[in-house]
Design an enzyme around this catalytic site. Structure first.
Site, short mmCIF file in Angstrom:
data_model
loop_
_atom_site.label_atom_id
_atom_site.label_comp_id
_atom_site.label_asym_id
_atom_site.label_seq_id
_atom_site.Cartn_x
_atom_site.Cartn_y
_atom_site.Cartn_z
CE LYS A 9 -1.31 -6.85 1.71
NZ LYS A 9 -0.87 -5.90 2.75
NE ARG A 51 8.97 -5.88 6.97
CZ ARG A 51 8.36 -5.07 7.84
NH1 ARG A 51 8.76 -5.03 9.10
NH2 ARG A 51 7.36 -4.31 7.45
N1 BES Z 1 2.82 -4.59 0.21
C1 BES Z 1 2.54 -4.20 1.53
C2 BES Z 1 2.67 -2.70 1.75
C3 BES Z 1 1.69 -1.83 1.04
C4 BES Z 1 0.53 -1.40 1.67
C5 BES Z 1 1.93 -1.39 -0.25
C6 BES Z 1 -0.35 -0.57 1.01
C7 BES Z 1 1.04 -0.56 -0.91
C8 BES Z 1 -0.10 -0.15 -0.27
C9 BES Z 1 3.47 -4.90 2.49
O1 BES Z 1 3.92 -6.15 2.10
C10 BES Z 1 2.73 -5.08 3.76
O2 BES Z 1 1.77 -5.79 3.76
N2 BES Z 1 3.20 -4.43 4.83
C11 BES Z 1 2.57 -4.50 6.09
C12 BES Z 1 3.63 -4.74 7.14
C13 BES Z 1 3.10 -5.04 8.50
C14 BES Z 1 2.45 -6.41 8.51
C15 BES Z 1 4.22 -4.97 9.48
C16 BES Z 1 1.88 -3.18 6.35
O3 BES Z 1 2.46 -2.14 6.03
O4 BES Z 1 0.75 -3.20 6.81
MN MN Z 2 2.53 -7.70 2.64
#
Ligand code: BES
Ligand code: MN
Ligand code: ZN
Length: 488
Positions: free
Chosen positions: A267, A341
């Protein structure tokens, strides 16, 4: 020190306290005092209503005004909170009104409250809960923490048990918030597991923690794969509450990513800032377990929390890798930031082995749900209309916002993989739905299942009537309410 809630039969005008909270209703002429507020008005020779008129007070929901009592009553100050028009008052509106009043109490310690006035046990519980929720502060790392504000709440004119229920539920939410707000440096998967064990010992639950070796032996390869880039080992936490003569068994699953850097699919700095909160689902599930025995829940509850830290390193999971999950299904990892997931897949498969009557998972799963529903509302996905309706009703009663999202089967194609049973990501669009469809693959069709994507409301961006900015403990109250109703 948790807030102490005490029922009291003292008269509103005599009860000795730092602040007395009473209500007023919105009416065509402006406001209408509740019985308790009218008694106060009389004791102050009509000066309360005069003052409220002077302020153009309308008694709108959560509107607050206060007045010193000049030693003419037991309380030093009277706080009037608006609860809106008579016919719109509900347990939920009293809960926020109590919170709105609590926010205006400054440093006052002993509070008497007469909001629920003959509205029954649900209202007394909601008012106590609202006060506890609003009194929360996270002070673990403040060198000069402001002293805990509210110490004692005297609930006027009530028997104690309803208020105790509300206070206990409120305290459970505060436990979740403490876990969420604790930095990932100390709240590691192992620390979370030890906390769960302490809670289980104190609350009469059974707790079983799988360490790294046990996780490997059990074939929880989703958990192991996400964890392997980190220097801190994963844990798989199982909690169980087994009441005598349980009517049925249900399962809860909570995402416990103690820090989500994204892994090799790293990230950016901004998006990582809040990622210590990526275990909010786990916190909610552990908080629920911490209180259901005291509440006398009638159903057996088994909780599963996969706890990992998602980090990049020379040992990390790589895009293109394939995982064989518990139960044998395989996933191709194309984005290591879609890690929730991967660990939930194993946990759902394990939960399903016990053939529970229902499974609910709670997870800060996707940024996509925040795009869809914003920061206040959780996404509800379910393969079962009856279960979805139960959860919607419980959320409504608990005063938490969620919205049912479609498990649109056609999008499942986005997960088709050339090398494994499915990929772990789809396209950019409808990402929360695709994530939910991924999870669905790990739950047998005959088990009613629901998934709460709490990525939005898990963390609040500003102070509210239910608590300060930061971890909210969302889903705790909905799940507790659902479990209480389930056994009835
Ligand atoms: N933990 C994040 C989701 C999240 C984002 C929680 C913002 C709280 C605030 C999750 O693990 C994630 O990174 N999801 C990605 C998935 C994508 C790579 C398909 C996302 O939602 O960007
Ligand atoms: Mn994530
Ligand atoms: Zn995550």
């Amino acid at each position: 020190m948790p807030v102490q809630i005490l029922p009291s039969s003292e008269a509103v005008t005599e009860v000795s306290c730092d602040a007395l909270v009473v209500s007023a209703f919105q009416s065509e002429t402006g406001f209408e005092l509740s019985t308790a507020a009218a008694e106060v008005d009389q004791a102050l020779d009509g000066y309360l209503s005069e003052h409220l008129k002077d302020l153009s007070f309308k008694a709108k929901q959560n509107e607050v005004a206060s007045l010193p009592t000049m030693r003419r009553m037991g309380s030093k100050v009277v706080v009037v909170v608006g609860v809106g028009p008579h016919n719109e008052v509900s347990d939920a509106s009293l809960r926020t009104a109590a919170g709105a009043a609590a926010r205006r109490l400054g440093e006052r310690k002993v509070i008497a409250i007469a909001l629920q006035e003959g509205r029954g046990a649900g209202a007394a519980s909601a008012v106590a809960e609202g006060m506890v929720l609003a009194s929360y502060r996270y002070t673990a790392y403040k060198t000069d923490p402001k002293p805990a504000k509210i110490e004692q709440i005297l609930l006027l004119g009530e028997d104690g048990s309803a208020a105790e229920r509300g206070a206990a539920i409120g305290q459970a939410v505060l436990l979740a918030r403490d876990l969420i707000n604790e930095p990932a440096a100390t709240l590691t998967p192992d620390a979370l597991a030890r906390r769960a064990q302490e809670i289980a010992a104190a609350e009469g639950l059974t707790c079983n923690v799988l360490d790294e070796q046990a996780i490997v032996e059990r074939g929880l390869n989703g958990v192991m794969s996400v964890a392997k880039g980190s220097d801190v080992p994963p844990r798989f936490i199982e909690l169980a509450y087994t009441p005598e003569r349980a009517t049925e068994t249900v399962a809860l699953v909570g995402k416990g990513v103690t820090f989500d850097s994204g892994g090799l699919s790293l990230k950016d700095g901004k998006n990582m800032e809040t990622m210590k909160t990526d275990m909010s689902g786990a916190a909610a599930v552990i908080a629920v377990m911490s209180v259901i025995k005291r509440l006398g829940v009638k159903v057996e509850v088994r909780a599963y929390v996969p706890a990992v830290e998602n980090m990049p390193s020379g040992k990390a999971l790589k895009p293109g890798d394939v995982i064989t999950h518990a139960g044998g299904k395989t996933s191709e990892v194309l984005n290591t930031d879609a890690e929730g997931r991967l660990i939930l897949a194993d946990a759902l498969a394990v939960a399903a082995e016990g053939k529970p009557a229902a499974i609910i998972d709670v997870a800060t799963l996707t940024g996509s749900i925040v795009i869809a529903l914003g920061n206040d509302i959780a996404g509800l996905f379910s393969s079962d209309d009856a279960l979805a309706a139960e959860i919607e009703a419980a959320a409504d009663e608990a005063g938490e916002l969620l919205w049912r999202m479609p498990l649109h089967a056609d999008y499942r194609r986005q997960l088709d993989s050339e090398v494994a049973d499915f990929k772990n990501i789809g396209t950019r669009y409808g990402g929360s739905i695709v994530a939910a469809l991924f999870l669905k693959e790990f739950v047998p069709d005959e088990i009613p299942w629901a998934h709460l994507d709490i990525a939005g409301p898990a963390r609040s961006e500003s102070d509210s009537n239910h608590g300060p900015k930061g971890g909210t403990g969302v889903a705790t109250r909905t799940l507790i309410t659902w479990l209480e109703k389930r056994g009835r």
